[in-house]
Design a protein around this motif. Structure first.
Motif, PDB file in Angstrom:
ATOM      1  N   GLU A  13      -8.402  -1.405  -8.763  1.00  0.00           N
ATOM      2  CA  GLU A  13      -7.256  -1.150  -7.887  1.00  0.00           C
ATOM      3  C   GLU A  13      -6.179  -0.341  -8.600  1.00  0.00           C
ATOM      4  O   GLU A  13      -5.465   0.450  -7.969  1.00  0.00           O
ATOM      5  CB  GLU A  13      -6.649  -2.473  -7.394  1.00  0.00           C
TER       6      GLU A  13
ATOM      7  N   LYS B 207      -6.625   3.027  -6.331  1.00  0.00           N
ATOM      8  CA  LYS B 207      -5.406   2.740  -5.574  1.00  0.00           C
ATOM      9  C   LYS B 207      -5.652   1.529  -4.690  1.00  0.00           C
ATOM     10  O   LYS B 207      -6.798   1.237  -4.325  1.00  0.00           O
ATOM     11  CB  LYS B 207      -4.978   3.926  -4.710  1.00  0.00           C
ATOM     12  N   LEU B 208      -4.561   0.842  -4.366  1.00  0.00           N
ATOM     13  CA  LEU B 208      -4.654  -0.287  -3.441  1.00  0.00           C
ATOM     14  C   LEU B 208      -4.603   0.217  -2.001  1.00  0.00           C
ATOM     15  O   LEU B 208      -5.493  -0.050  -1.207  1.00  0.00           O
ATOM     16  CB  LEU B 208      -3.527  -1.277  -3.701  1.00  0.00           C
ATOM     17  N   ARG B 209      -3.553   0.993  -1.671  1.00  0.00           N
ATOM     18  CA  ARG B 209      -3.424   1.588  -0.341  1.00  0.00           C
ATOM     19  C   ARG B 209      -3.086   3.069  -0.463  1.00  0.00           C
ATOM     20  O   ARG B 209      -3.927   3.925  -0.244  1.00  0.00           O
ATOM     21  CB  ARG B 209      -2.343   0.865   0.476  1.00  0.00           C
ATOM     22  N   ASP B 210      -1.829   3.348  -0.814  1.00  0.00           N
ATOM     23  CA  ASP B 210      -1.356   4.726  -0.850  1.00  0.00           C
ATOM     24  C   ASP B 210      -1.680   5.373  -2.192  1.00  0.00           C
ATOM     25  O   ASP B 210      -1.726   4.711  -3.233  1.00  0.00           O
ATOM     26  CB  ASP B 210       0.161   4.765  -0.616  1.00  0.00           C
ATOM     27  N   ASP B 211      -1.871   6.688  -2.162  1.00  0.00           N
ATOM     28  CA  ASP B 211      -2.168   7.407  -3.393  1.00  0.00           C
ATOM     29  C   ASP B 211      -0.955   7.385  -4.319  1.00  0.00           C
ATOM     30  O   ASP B 211       0.191   7.383  -3.877  1.00  0.00           O
ATOM     31  CB  ASP B 211      -2.556   8.849  -3.064  1.00  0.00           C
ATOM     32  N   ARG B 212      -1.242   7.334  -5.605  1.00  0.00           N
ATOM     33  CA  ARG B 212      -0.214   7.379  -6.634  1.00  0.00           C
ATOM     34  C   ARG B 212      -0.929   7.744  -7.924  1.00  0.00           C
ATOM     35  O   ARG B 212      -2.156   7.755  -7.986  1.00  0.00           O
ATOM     36  CB  ARG B 212       0.527   6.042  -6.769  1.00  0.00           C
TER      37      ARG B 212
ATOM     38  N   HIS C 235      -4.464  -8.957  -5.664  1.00  0.00           N
ATOM     39  CA  HIS C 235      -4.019  -8.027  -4.628  1.00  0.00           C
ATOM     40  C   HIS C 235      -2.494  -8.022  -4.518  1.00  0.00           C
ATOM     41  O   HIS C 235      -1.876  -6.952  -4.423  1.00  0.00           O
ATOM     42  CB  HIS C 235      -4.633  -8.408  -3.276  1.00  0.00           C
TER      43      HIS C 235
ATOM     44  N   CYS D 210      -0.985  -6.154  -7.444  1.00  0.00           N
ATOM     45  CA  CYS D 210      -1.057  -4.698  -7.264  1.00  0.00           C
ATOM     46  C   CYS D 210      -0.020  -4.217  -6.251  1.00  0.00           C
ATOM     47  O   CYS D 210       0.554  -3.128  -6.414  1.00  0.00           O
ATOM     48  CB  CYS D 210      -2.458  -4.296  -6.832  1.00  0.00           C
ATOM     49  N   GLU D 211       0.217  -5.010  -5.217  1.00  0.00           N
ATOM     50  CA  GLU D 211       1.263  -4.660  -4.246  1.00  0.00           C
ATOM     51  C   GLU D 211       2.617  -4.555  -4.940  1.00  0.00           C
ATOM     52  O   GLU D 211       3.382  -3.608  -4.709  1.00  0.00           O
ATOM     53  CB  GLU D 211       1.334  -5.723  -3.143  1.00  0.00           C
TER      54      GLU D 211
ATOM     55  N   ASP E  11       2.858  -1.382  -7.067  1.00  0.00           N
ATOM     56  CA  ASP E  11       3.110  -0.189  -6.264  1.00  0.00           C
ATOM     57  C   ASP E  11       4.539  -0.146  -5.738  1.00  0.00           C
ATOM     58  O   ASP E  11       5.147   0.925  -5.654  1.00  0.00           O
ATOM     59  CB  ASP E  11       2.121  -0.124  -5.097  1.00  0.00           C
TER      60      ASP E  11
END
Length: 205
Positions: free
Chosen positions: A64, A68-73, A179, A182-183, A186
């Motif tokens: 993750e 990435k978890l959701r959005d690109d970074r 999870h 990671c949130e 981010d």
């Protein structure tokens, strides 16, 4: 069918009973996430390890962060010590299984990095050795374990101990924890001051 339903109900009841005390314990994930974001954005590294299902969760966490978890970074440096099979087998063969993570910590860990160890029991000898190796090298050692007290919790600088006697429930809440962690990473990244967010050089560290 009744037997299948009773197994499901029993499992969900065990998970539900752990959720209320887990919510209190998991509040520390916000701080962990901010600290981890600062470290990784500044070019530091996360090392993660565990055995069995916990090995899979260590790899899940690092995936993750590197991905990435959701959005690109930007990609973040995170290594699952469970995934390097040639190193694992070589160290296990030459130095013994208790050293399979500790030797990798000595190889890859740098002062100020974070070592995150997953264990349902908190008693795995190879994780205890890794925790001691991390502390000796100046890493911050964090633990995700089952109920405390346990030996791993005692040697970590901080621990999130899932309050359930069922190792399956512990692993399920470890998955929730990684999870959520990671949130928080981010969320923290955009708020860090510019010097802490220096780019990682092309080609690695």
């Amino acid at each position: 069918m009744d037997g299948q339903v009773s197994v499901l109900d029993s499992h969900l009841a065990g998970l539900a009973s752990a959720l209320v005390p887990y919510r209190e314990a998991a509040r520390k994930l916000s701080g962990w996430g901010h600290d981890l974001a600062r470290l990784l954005a500044g070019g530091g590294r996360l090392l993660a390890a565990g055995n069995g299902g916990s090995a899979a969760e260590a790899q899940h966490l690092t995936a993750e962060l590197v991905g990435k978890l959701r959005d690109d970074r930007p990609a973040l440096s995170a290594i699952a010590l469970t995934a390097e099979t040639s190193s694992l087998t070589a160290v296990g063969n030459d130095f013994g299984y208790d050293e399979v993570f500790a030797r990798q910590v000595r190889a890859h860990g740098r002062e100020g990095d974070i070592l995150l160890l997953f264990s349902t029991s908190g008693r795995s000898a190879n994780l205890l050795a890794a925790a001691r190796a991390g502390a000796e090298r100046g890493l911050r050692v964090l633990g995700l374990t089952g109920p405390a007290p346990n030996p791993l919790a005692e040697v970590c600088s901080d621990v999130l101990a899932v309050p359930s006697p069922d190792s399956q429930v512990v692993q399920e809440l470890h998955l929730v924890s990684l999870h959520v962690l990671c949130e928080y990473v981010d969320l923290a990244l955009p708020s860090l001051p510019a010097p802490a967010r220096r780019a990682i050089p092309v080609g690695g560290l």
